[in-house]
Write an enzyme that holds these catalytic residues in place. Sequence first.
Site, PDB file in Angstrom:
ATOM      1  N   TYR A  38       0.841  -1.197   0.000  1.00  0.00           N
ATOM      2  CA  TYR A  38       0.000   0.000   0.000  1.00  0.00           C
ATOM      3  C   TYR A  38       0.878   1.250   0.000  1.00  0.00           C
ATOM      4  O   TYR A  38       0.680   2.176  -0.785  1.00  0.00           O
ATOM      5  CB  TYR A  38      -0.920  -0.009   1.223  1.00  0.00           C
ATOM      6  CG  TYR A  38      -1.855   1.179   1.287  1.00  0.00           C
ATOM      7  CD1 TYR A  38      -3.140   1.108   0.751  1.00  0.00           C
ATOM      8  CD2 TYR A  38      -1.444   2.379   1.857  1.00  0.00           C
ATOM      9  CE1 TYR A  38      -4.000   2.194   0.794  1.00  0.00           C
ATOM     10  CE2 TYR A  38      -2.291   3.474   1.904  1.00  0.00           C
ATOM     11  CZ  TYR A  38      -3.562   3.377   1.371  1.00  0.00           C
ATOM     12  OH  TYR A  38      -4.401   4.461   1.411  1.00  0.00           O
ATOM     13  N   ASP A  39       1.870   1.217   0.911  1.00  0.00           N
ATOM     14  CA  ASP A  39       2.774   2.374   1.015  1.00  0.00           C
ATOM     15  C   ASP A  39       3.496   2.637  -0.299  1.00  0.00           C
ATOM     16  O   ASP A  39       3.698   3.772  -0.693  1.00  0.00           O
ATOM     17  CB  ASP A  39       3.810   2.140   2.109  1.00  0.00           C
ATOM     18  CG  ASP A  39       3.158   2.088   3.473  1.00  0.00           C
ATOM     19  OD1 ASP A  39       1.998   2.522   3.570  1.00  0.00           O
ATOM     20  OD2 ASP A  39       3.803   1.605   4.420  1.00  0.00           O
ATOM     21  N   LEU A  85     -34.616  12.558  16.266  1.00  0.00           N
ATOM     22  CA  LEU A  85     -35.572  11.477  16.482  1.00  0.00           C
ATOM     23  C   LEU A  85     -36.228  11.640  17.836  1.00  0.00           C
ATOM     24  O   LEU A  85     -35.604  12.126  18.771  1.00  0.00           O
ATOM     25  CB  LEU A  85     -34.832  10.136  16.461  1.00  0.00           C
ATOM     26  CG  LEU A  85     -34.196   9.741  15.138  1.00  0.00           C
ATOM     27  CD1 LEU A  85     -33.274   8.549  15.337  1.00  0.00           C
ATOM     28  CD2 LEU A  85     -35.270   9.399  14.120  1.00  0.00           C
ATOM     29  N   LYS A 117     -28.002   2.674  17.201  1.00  0.00           N
ATOM     30  CA  LYS A 117     -27.931   4.129  17.357  1.00  0.00           C
ATOM     31  C   LYS A 117     -26.530   4.473  17.851  1.00  0.00           C
ATOM     32  O   LYS A 117     -26.198   4.283  19.030  1.00  0.00           O
ATOM     33  CB  LYS A 117     -29.000   4.618  18.339  1.00  0.00           C
ATOM     34  CG  LYS A 117     -29.081   6.137  18.375  1.00  0.00           C
ATOM     35  CD  LYS A 117     -30.304   6.609  19.131  1.00  0.00           C
ATOM     36  CE  LYS A 117     -30.513   8.107  19.002  1.00  0.00           C
ATOM     37  NZ  LYS A 117     -29.359   8.917  19.328  1.00  0.00           N
ATOM     38  N   LYS A 291     -36.795   2.439  11.656  1.00  0.00           N
ATOM     39  CA  LYS A 291     -37.251   3.273  10.546  1.00  0.00           C
ATOM     40  C   LYS A 291     -38.206   2.482   9.655  1.00  0.00           C
ATOM     41  O   LYS A 291     -37.973   1.305   9.397  1.00  0.00           O
ATOM     42  CB  LYS A 291     -36.057   3.718   9.684  1.00  0.00           C
ATOM     43  CG  LYS A 291     -34.989   4.463  10.457  1.00  0.00           C
ATOM     44  CD  LYS A 291     -33.734   4.693   9.615  1.00  0.00           C
ATOM     45  CE  LYS A 291     -32.701   5.440  10.453  1.00  0.00           C
ATOM     46  NZ  LYS A 291     -31.396   5.563   9.794  1.00  0.00           N
TER      47      LYS A 291
HETATM   48  S1  IVH Z   1     -31.345   8.543  11.423  1.00  0.00           S
HETATM   49  C1  IVH Z   1     -34.671  11.416  10.824  1.00  0.00           C
HETATM   50  N1  IVH Z   1     -29.868   6.526  12.186  1.00  0.00           N
HETATM   51  O1  IVH Z   1     -29.378  10.086  16.364  1.00  0.00           O
HETATM   52  C2  IVH Z   1     -33.521  10.511  10.843  1.00  0.00           C
HETATM   53  N2  IVH Z   1     -29.682   8.576  13.379  1.00  0.00           N
HETATM   54  O2  IVH Z   1     -31.828  11.996  17.177  1.00  0.00           O
HETATM   55  C3  IVH Z   1     -32.462  10.960  11.751  1.00  0.00           C
HETATM   56  N3  IVH Z   1     -28.034   8.518  15.180  1.00  0.00           N
HETATM   57  O3  IVH Z   1     -28.831  13.210  14.926  1.00  0.00           O
HETATM   58  C4  IVH Z   1     -31.213  10.237  11.745  1.00  0.00           C
HETATM   59  N4  IVH Z   1     -27.399   6.434  14.883  1.00  0.00           N
HETATM   60  O4  IVH Z   1     -26.818  11.716  15.372  1.00  0.00           O
HETATM   61  C5  IVH Z   1     -30.201   7.814  12.405  1.00  0.00           C
HETATM   62  N5  IVH Z   1     -28.611   4.648  12.737  1.00  0.00           N
HETATM   63  C6  IVH Z   1     -28.945   5.934  12.942  1.00  0.00           C
HETATM   64  C7  IVH Z   1     -28.340   6.692  13.967  1.00  0.00           C
HETATM   65  C8  IVH Z   1     -28.753   8.023  14.155  1.00  0.00           C
HETATM   66  C9  IVH Z   1     -27.218   7.533  15.592  1.00  0.00           C
HETATM   67  C10 IVH Z   1     -28.122   9.860  15.806  1.00  0.00           C
HETATM   68  C11 IVH Z   1     -27.893  11.012  14.851  1.00  0.00           C
HETATM   69  C12 IVH Z   1     -29.117  11.851  14.910  1.00  0.00           C
HETATM   70  C13 IVH Z   1     -29.745  11.415  16.179  1.00  0.00           C
HETATM   71  C14 IVH Z   1     -31.250  11.514  16.041  1.00  0.00           C
END
Ligand code: IVH
Length: 672
Positions: A38-39, A85, A117, A291
């Site tokens: 790689y280097d 969220l 999350k 979601k």
């Molecule tokens: S979706 C409307 N997916 O959580 C959709 N957010 O309160 C918003 N976050 O600001 C984002 N993991 O910093 C989404 N798998 C994930 C996530 C995620 C962390 C955080 C993100 C966002 C906050 C939402």
Amino acid sequence: MAVSASILKRIESLRAQLREHDFRYYVLAQPTISDQEYDRLMRALVDLEKVYPEAITPDSPSQRVGGQPTKEFQTVTHAVPMLSLSNTYNEGEVRDFDRRVRSVLGQEQFRYVCELKFDGVAVSLLFSGGVFLRGATRGDGTQGDDITQNLRTIRSIPLRVMKKKKGLKEFEVRGEVYMKREDFRRMNADRELAGEKLFINPRNSAAGTLKLQDPKIVAGRPLNFVAYYLRSTEGGLVGHHDNLTTLRELGFPVSQHSKVCKTVEAVVEYWKDWEKRRDSLPYDIDGVVVKVDSLAQQTRLGMIAKSPRWAIAFKFAARQATTLLHEIKLQVGRVGTITPVAELEPVFVGGSTVSRATLHNEDYIKELDIRPGDSVVVEKGGDVIPKVSSVVKEKRPPGTKPFAMPNKCPECGSRISRPEEEANYYCENSECPAQIRARIEHFAHRGAMDIEGLGEAVVDQLVGLGFVHNYADLYELHKRKRELVNLERWGEKSVENLLAAIDNSKQRSFSRVLFALGIRHVGASVAQLLVNQVATMDALMNASVVELQTIQGVGPQIADSVRRFLEDKHNSKIVEKLRKAGLQFEERLQRVVRQSPFLGKTVVLTGTLSTLSRDEAKEKIEELGGRVASSVSSKTDFVVVGADAGSKLDKAKKLGIRTIDEDDFSKLVSSS
Ligand code: IVH
């Protein structure tokens, strides 16, 4: 020089290869070439670009760390607001969410995508013609900061997509920038040794790093990216789960742990499962995100206030609890460091009862305005030391006063002071009993003089009885054998064992002795570094600050600290007593190193070597005049890479630091 078509082709081919290998390394975690290869590719590219600077493009793999420090970030407006969220913590609320979704979608079929999350910082990345154009923070959701230069340094963010895809000429990717727990810990350990302010947790350090104005410093920090959202300006995308697949094909890191769930029961199952498994991940998560998969259904569900109705954050029960802060006590460490500690009404958090928690330092207390009498939130993070993370201001009783740092040491009453640019206060009295105890404990510790049986309780007892005032007194303890035997909890045998262990410690090497002295900023590896160049205590005592600073890895802070320690009258008396007791004041096995590839070099070891243990490899490097550091930084000269190498290798690559494999390492060692 004009660039011929064939040169351009060669340059483009190198770039394509490097991109491919970055992808394999950072996204798939399945590299197919060695670091040397790689280097070599990178060097070939950089060399060509030096000769033909007009061929340099911003998306070239060589152009990650560029640009001048910014004075202020530009504000940018998000084309589509970055929503937040709504949070829930229990099954019932998730079922409510599911009912709301059903009430809008009626009889229609739908499915959920569950994701982790990530506990990091949300960012937005804009791509045009397949090239990374602009990156920004979420800000208030409508407007954020342009942090493109900082984001470019993150190696898992592609500067150019791996594949062009139809309908994706211009698109936006959103995701989280985060730091792995282990990288965070290592970074903080280094900062502590350097006397720099510590970060509170991985999220905080990711956020703090992205706010830095100099991309070169950002490049040295171990940041990662994970993508969880894709939006095309041309439309044409249909489902979130498909988008995750597309993101990966484009070359973005996408979590492997997302899951399609058809029922709310499956969602709850996913949440429960990850609640149990969260500690097995190398990074922090604070829940899962649920979601609705179909983008058309997402649109129909719309939003309420600032949150979408098609997604929800299903958080884990916090490893935190609220309790009463009775008192802020000060603890005195070995070099006099004063650490404020919260004395709490005992509370059950994350599996155990907590009655004390760290408050870090004065600034931390002031920032959060923590006061005795407050109700405070106690948190247990991925690491086990509990901390006070916030104050419940509404519950503050009348009559509390803001915390003021006392000006006296709680143990000895001497003046305490805070050096400029440091976060800590220090007790200036080197005779402070708390310091005496902590110094003796450090001296006897396994990594230092390794005196078995001389732990905290024994040290307390010996100091309390006035048998020992400093660590040199340990070597005269044998004169008081009779008195010791008659003490409570002691007997003939245990006293003999302790005295034998003390006597035994006289065999420890000079570098260990130097470390054991407890000089501020002189950890085990700095001690070794000093000893490699200045082989005797006498030589060290005679070395000036300027001379000390000529040693690679020894800066003004360390040099000054060594000088001050040895010049101090009280310390030099103790050192003389140690000399008389027969401790090693010379590095015995010191080889005279004339020429060696390791001379004056800073080396980092990573992964497992098949023929040597870590310690053996370290010893070899040090014998050859090198220094072994625990983490990769811009000061690292090279990294020795064994099997299953982890984040250090990532970082070395990120910083373009030379790496060598075990074979080459063995050759270098045996030829020196
Ligand atoms: S979706 C409307 N997916 O959580 C959709 N957010 O309160 C918003 N976050 O600001 C984002 N993991 O910093 C989404 N798998 C994930 C996530 C995620 C962390 C955080 C993100 C966002 C906050 C939402």
